[in-house]
Design an enzyme around this catalytic site. Structure first.
Site, PDB file in Angstrom:
ATOM      1  N   SER A   1       0.804  -1.229   0.000  1.00 41.63           N
ATOM      2  CA  SER A   1       0.000   0.000   0.000  1.00 41.63           C
ATOM      3  C   SER A   1       0.840   1.283   0.000  1.00 41.63           C
ATOM      4  CB  SER A   1      -0.960   0.001   1.192  1.00 41.63           C
ATOM      5  OG  SER A   1      -1.868  -1.052   1.050  1.00 41.63           O
TER       6      SER A   1
ATOM      7  N   LYS B   1      -8.480  -6.156  11.174  1.00 44.39           N
ATOM      8  CA  LYS B   1      -9.664  -5.803  10.375  1.00 44.39           C
ATOM      9  C   LYS B   1     -10.984  -5.983  11.133  1.00 44.39           C
ATOM     10  CE  LYS B   1      -8.086  -6.558   5.621  1.00 44.39           C
ATOM     11  NZ  LYS B   1      -8.422  -7.273   4.376  1.00 44.39           N
TER      12      LYS B   1
ATOM     13  N   ASP C   1     -12.793  -4.312   0.054  1.00 48.36           N
ATOM     14  CA  ASP C   1     -12.218  -5.503  -0.596  1.00 48.36           C
ATOM     15  C   ASP C   1     -13.145  -6.055  -1.686  1.00 48.36           C
ATOM     16  OD1 ASP C   1      -9.731  -5.710   0.580  1.00 48.36           O
ATOM     17  OD2 ASP C   1     -10.423  -6.985   2.221  1.00 48.36           O
TER      18      ASP C   1
ATOM     19  N   ALA D   1     -11.327 -13.013   3.408  1.00 54.07           N
ATOM     20  CA  ALA D   1     -11.405 -12.529   2.026  1.00 54.07           C
ATOM     21  C   ALA D   1     -12.621 -13.127   1.321  1.00 54.07           C
ATOM     22  CB  ALA D   1     -10.121 -12.884   1.287  1.00 54.07           C
TER      23      ALA D   1
ATOM     24  N   ASN E   1     -14.628 -25.324   1.415  1.00 50.56           N
ATOM     25  CA  ASN E   1     -13.520 -24.935   2.283  1.00 50.56           C
ATOM     26  C   ASN E   1     -12.982 -26.172   2.984  1.00 50.56           C
ATOM     27  OD1 ASN E   1     -11.894 -22.807   3.476  1.00 50.56           O
ATOM     28  ND2 ASN E   1     -12.905 -23.311   5.416  1.00 50.56           N
TER      29      ASN E   1
ATOM     30  N   THR F   1     -12.065 -26.588   5.982  1.00 47.81           N
ATOM     31  CA  THR F   1     -12.793 -26.753   7.240  1.00 47.81           C
ATOM     32  C   THR F   1     -14.268 -26.448   6.955  1.00 47.81           C
ATOM     33  OG1 THR F   1     -10.822 -25.913   8.327  1.00 47.81           O
ATOM     34  CG2 THR F   1     -12.809 -26.038   9.675  1.00 47.81           C
TER      35      THR F   1
HETATM   36  P1  NAP Z   1      -7.838 -16.298   6.182  1.00 47.84           P
HETATM   37  O1  NAP Z   1      -9.015 -15.638   6.789  1.00 47.84           O
HETATM   38  O2  NAP Z   1      -6.711 -16.740   7.042  1.00 47.84           O
HETATM   39  O3  NAP Z   1      -8.385 -17.592   5.347  1.00 47.84           O
HETATM   40  C1  NAP Z   1      -7.478 -18.495   4.771  1.00 47.84           C
HETATM   41  C2  NAP Z   1      -8.255 -19.470   3.870  1.00 47.84           C
HETATM   42  O4  NAP Z   1      -7.292 -20.352   3.243  1.00 47.84           O
HETATM   43  C3  NAP Z   1      -9.229 -20.382   4.637  1.00 47.84           C
HETATM   44  O5  NAP Z   1     -10.316 -20.692   3.812  1.00 47.84           O
HETATM   45  C4  NAP Z   1      -8.342 -21.620   4.882  1.00 47.84           C
HETATM   46  O6  NAP Z   1      -9.084 -22.803   5.099  1.00 47.84           O
HETATM   47  C5  NAP Z   1      -7.628 -21.717   3.572  1.00 47.84           C
HETATM   48  N1  NAP Z   1      -6.401 -22.502   3.685  1.00 47.84           N
HETATM   49  C6  NAP Z   1      -5.236 -22.137   4.278  1.00 47.84           C
HETATM   50  N2  NAP Z   1      -4.338 -23.135   4.190  1.00 47.84           N
HETATM   51  C7  NAP Z   1      -4.958 -24.175   3.534  1.00 47.84           C
HETATM   52  C8  NAP Z   1      -4.545 -25.481   3.144  1.00 47.84           C
HETATM   53  N3  NAP Z   1      -3.317 -25.944   3.404  1.00 47.84           N
HETATM   54  N4  NAP Z   1      -5.442 -26.253   2.481  1.00 47.84           N
HETATM   55  C9  NAP Z   1      -6.693 -25.792   2.205  1.00 47.84           C
HETATM   56  N5  NAP Z   1      -7.126 -24.555   2.556  1.00 47.84           N
HETATM   57  C10 NAP Z   1      -6.269 -23.751   3.214  1.00 47.84           C
HETATM   58  O7  NAP Z   1      -7.159 -15.387   5.077  1.00 47.84           O
HETATM   59  P2  NAP Z   1      -7.886 -14.290   4.132  1.00 47.84           P
HETATM   60  O8  NAP Z   1      -7.758 -12.961   4.754  1.00 47.84           O
HETATM   61  O9  NAP Z   1      -9.229 -14.810   3.762  1.00 47.84           O
HETATM   62  O10 NAP Z   1      -6.904 -14.298   2.852  1.00 47.84           O
HETATM   63  C11 NAP Z   1      -6.866 -15.405   1.971  1.00 47.84           C
HETATM   64  C12 NAP Z   1      -5.906 -15.117   0.824  1.00 47.84           C
HETATM   65  O11 NAP Z   1      -6.401 -14.029   0.051  1.00 47.84           O
HETATM   66  C13 NAP Z   1      -4.502 -14.717   1.274  1.00 47.84           C
HETATM   67  O12 NAP Z   1      -3.582 -15.315   0.389  1.00 47.84           O
HETATM   68  C14 NAP Z   1      -4.494 -13.213   1.113  1.00 47.84           C
HETATM   69  O13 NAP Z   1      -3.190 -12.695   0.852  1.00 47.84           O
HETATM   70  C15 NAP Z   1      -5.370 -13.059  -0.116  1.00 47.84           C
HETATM   71  N6  NAP Z   1      -6.009 -11.729  -0.207  1.00 47.84           N
HETATM   72  C16 NAP Z   1      -5.755 -11.000  -1.329  1.00 47.84           C
HETATM   73  C17 NAP Z   1      -6.355  -9.771  -1.475  1.00 47.84           C
HETATM   74  C18 NAP Z   1      -6.081  -8.966  -2.716  1.00 47.84           C
HETATM   75  O14 NAP Z   1      -6.289  -7.746  -2.694  1.00 47.84           O
HETATM   76  N7  NAP Z   1      -5.673  -9.600  -3.809  1.00 47.84           N
HETATM   77  C19 NAP Z   1      -7.205  -9.260  -0.466  1.00 47.84           C
HETATM   78  C20 NAP Z   1      -7.461 -10.043   0.663  1.00 47.84           C
HETATM   79  C21 NAP Z   1      -6.827 -11.294   0.790  1.00 47.84           C
HETATM   80  P3  NAP Z   1      -9.474 -23.253   6.597  1.00 47.84           P
HETATM   81  O15 NAP Z   1     -10.701 -22.470   6.982  1.00 47.84           O
HETATM   82  O16 NAP Z   1      -9.715 -24.712   6.477  1.00 47.84           O
HETATM   83  O17 NAP Z   1      -8.287 -22.924   7.475  1.00 47.84           O
END
Ligand code: NAP
Length: 277
Positions: free
Chosen positions: A21, A70, A107, A137, A157, A159
């Site tokens: 950012s 957040k 977002d 996200a 998902n 989980t």
């Molecule tokens: P979060 O709340 O921690 O959620 C993570 C997600 O990934 C959950 O659904 C989790 O599943 C899943 N996951 C993690 N490890 C896994 C594995 N080994 N196998 C299967 N599923 C797995 O994170 P978030 O904030 O939603 O962000 C998710 C991603 O989006 C990140 O990479 C983040 O950098 C990206 N993002 C990008 C933007 C953008 O502007 N492009 C904006 C926001 C986020 P479980 O529930 O089973 O743990």
């Protein structure tokens, strides 16, 4: 202390050094000749409220909020937009002249704008969207897709209980699939969205079979390190339209910049280059 007439903004998180950012907002400030500053701030959870209440007194007009704050900022803000309430998290704070703190979540807006730009022929009403992941996200993505008129969200998902919680929050237009059956969602989807952190450098790849995808389906990834994830690479080989995640990051920043600095910034090639610098 105040710096007269020089608006200050920034991003609060922990850790914060990885944030793109600052480069992005500084690029826009320079481009539009705005005499403002945008600073990254490492703030621990226990200090969050005190820092946020102090910033307006120091000349700050607002801040972006990132992991892990957040959700917590929702309790500190005086006014919270409906979309932030629905998502359960805020990423943009505006410090109003009347002293009130206004919280929003941009977002979902960033996600949709990125899709509109990267896949201009995709229409929300063209069919179901398959969403992988049910974290923070995913909530923003699902809220924006439902709002845009997508008829059904197919959700999977790792989980399952987290996906069930989203269904109870967002309603009947969501259908849950077990993680091991996520590939079955592809037959029906005109849009596939990876909201998991899989595909990110060092995290392992998303291994959901794409065989059922219709040619012409749109596949997008929120992960943007690397820009072309294995998912996007495979989808491209199958003739799908692919959209990388960097654009979402750029577009989500637009409403905040406009509110703080009074100019709606353009997202273009130069913006992408600035964020990647
Ligand atoms: P979060 O709340 O921690 O959620 C993570 C997600 O990934 C959950 O659904 C989790 O599943 C899943 N996951 C993690 N490890 C896994 C594995 N080994 N196998 C299967 N599923 C797995 O994170 P978030 O904030 O939603 O962000 C998710 C991603 O989006 C990140 O990479 C983040 O950098 C990206 N993002 C990008 C933007 C953008 O502007 N492009 C904006 C926001 C986020 P479980 O529930 O089973 O743990």
């Amino acid at each position: 202390m105040t710096l007269p007439n020089i608006p200050l903004a920034g991003v609060i998180g922990s850790p914060i050094s990885h944030s793109k950012s600052p480069q992005l907002h500084r690029h826009w400030l320079k481009l539009y000749g705005i005499p403002g500053h945008y600073v990254p701030m490492e703030v621990k959870t226990e200090d969050l409220e005190q820092v946020i209440r102090t910033l307006p007194k120091m000349g700050f007009v607002g801040v972006n909020i990132t992991i892990p704050h957040k959700e917590a900022v929702m309790q500190i803000a005086d006014l919270v937009t409906d979309r932030a309430i629905l998502i359960g998290a805020a990423n943009t704070l505006i410090f109003r002249k009347d002293g009130k703190i206004h919280a929003d979540n941009t977002d979902g807006y960033g996600f949709l704008e990125n899709l509109k730009t990267g896949a201009p022929n995709w229409s929300p009403r063209s069919g179901p969207a398959a969403v992988l992941g049910a974290g923070g996200a995913a909530r923003a993505v699902i809220a924006s897709l439902l709002d845009a008129g997508v008829p059904e969200i197919l959700l999977s998902n790792r989980t399952r209980v987290r996906a069930e919680k989203l269904k109870s929050d967002f309603g009947k237009r969501l259908r849950i699939f077990d993680w091991v059956q996520a590939g079955n969602m592809m037959d029906h989807a005109t849009l596939v969205v990876n909201t998991t952190s899989l595909g990110m450098i060092g995290r392992g790849d998303l291994r959901v079979p794409l065989d059922g995808l219709q040619a012409g389906a749109v596949v997008t990834d929120l992960v943007y390190t690397p820009l072309k994830t294995k998912l996007l690479e495979n989808a491209e080989e199958m003739g799908c339209v692919t959209v990388d995640g960097l654009g979402m990051l750029l577009h989500q920043a637009v409403p905040g910049f406009e509110r703080w600095f009074g100019k709606r910034p353009e997202v273009d090639r130069a913006t992408r280059a600035a964020a990647l610098r």
